[in-house]
Design an enzyme around this catalytic site. Sequence first.
Site, PDB file in Angstrom:
ATOM      1  N   ARG A 168       0.813  -1.231   0.000  1.00  0.00           N
ATOM      2  CA  ARG A 168       0.000   0.000   0.000  1.00  0.00           C
ATOM      3  C   ARG A 168       0.845   1.280   0.000  1.00  0.00           C
ATOM      4  O   ARG A 168       0.477   2.279   0.610  1.00  0.00           O
ATOM      5  CB  ARG A 168      -0.933   0.028   1.220  1.00  0.00           C
ATOM      6  N   SER A 245     -10.866   0.365   3.012  1.00  0.00           N
ATOM      7  CA  SER A 245     -10.121   0.069   4.244  1.00  0.00           C
ATOM      8  C   SER A 245      -9.629   1.374   4.857  1.00  0.00           C
ATOM      9  O   SER A 245      -8.976   2.162   4.181  1.00  0.00           O
ATOM     10  CB  SER A 245      -8.910  -0.813   3.951  1.00  0.00           C
ATOM     11  N   GLU A 342      -5.086   4.607   6.178  1.00  0.00           N
ATOM     12  CA  GLU A 342      -4.805   4.322   4.765  1.00  0.00           C
ATOM     13  C   GLU A 342      -5.202   5.436   3.808  1.00  0.00           C
ATOM     14  O   GLU A 342      -4.490   5.716   2.855  1.00  0.00           O
ATOM     15  CB  GLU A 342      -5.475   3.000   4.388  1.00  0.00           C
TER      16      GLU A 342
END
Length: 358
Positions: A168, A245, A342
């Site tokens: 990520r 998320s 995130e």
Amino acid sequence: MSTQTTGESISLASLTSLGVGGHAGRFVCVTDRTSLQVEVRQARAQNSRIYLLGGGSNLVVADEGVNGTVVQVAIKGQTILEETAEGIRIRVNAGEVWDDFVAHAVNNQWAGVECMSGIPGWVGAAPIQNIGAYGQEVASVIEQVEVLDLNTGRFENYSNSECQFSYRSSAFKKNKATPKAVVSVTFKLKKKNEGLVQYRDLQADFASSGQAPELQHVRDAVLRIRGNKSMLLEDKDPNGQSAGSFFTNPILDEEGRTQLLQKTEGAPPIYPYGDRYKTSAAWLIEQAGFEKGFALGAAALSSKHTLAITNQGNASSAEIVHLAKVIQAKVWDRWQILLIPEPQFWGFDPHPLMEQAP
Ligand code: EPU
């Protein structure tokens, strides 16, 4: 050349999947390279901070909005650069919808992105946080990323290794001092009508269906699984107003893993990750006492997946951030594991959540 300016009073909430946040000082939507370059040059000349927007599906905007210039990079189109019996090299512009590209690839029997079906957002955002799902990461199919350097106003090409992809993350996400607008992404896909069935959820799906895993079958299965978890961000879904998320899955070293095992009854989900371990943020959140659907005001955990924070209709950005803070603090108190946020945060200074262990 084409720039659509929507005036001073655009609400950023309406441009994000979470649906919170105030106004932009100035908003422009650019649909070609030259307009992007012109707008960036102009914003810099006026000392206006530039905020780059794609599909808005991974973004939390403050209730106060942002003072600078929001530039939405909506450059569309794609070009096949090379096609052989084995595969294809295709350059896709930043403003294409990610899942339209995946559908197109699957239709043409180009393998490599099928497990990333249903991820919201646009192609330009894909390399920034190295999107991934169900055993695939976009880093594995990216050959090159073309960007506009906001400081120099010049176009640059980044090879896969120069992108420094990790879980990520990428050079574009990490190097905040040298911001870049992604203009296009070149993908290398294989001609093979066989989907990747590696992730447990997918294996379970195919074990019961007995289907051969063709690309379209894998895409269908992923869309079904994501839909069941409310991770398709659909308008009609009561969990649909979210940024996906909200935290990344924590990566633990040997000591972190031992501590997690010691401080937990039962067996926490722990997966090998290179020479370290990955655990599940959703699981930690549940074990810390937050059930699916847990709400504080109009901000609530998704009723299908504890990792998604949702706007239940009229939530403020402050409410979303408050819920995230409460969760982050409780997980930290319980295990001294930091849940790293995130999405991107705009209009907050400093960042409203912990980004590093205290
Ligand atoms: N779990 C819970 N409670 C829940 C949901 C999950 O305890 O409500 C636990 C379970 O143990 C489950 C584990 O979490 O086995 C993993 O859950 P899941 O398979 O749904 O995946 P995830 O780790 O929560 C990641 C990505 C998703 C991606 C899925 C599927 C991150 C931050 N998230 O989620 O990506 O779709 O895997 O591959 O890596 C995103 O990044 O926005 C995103 C949606």
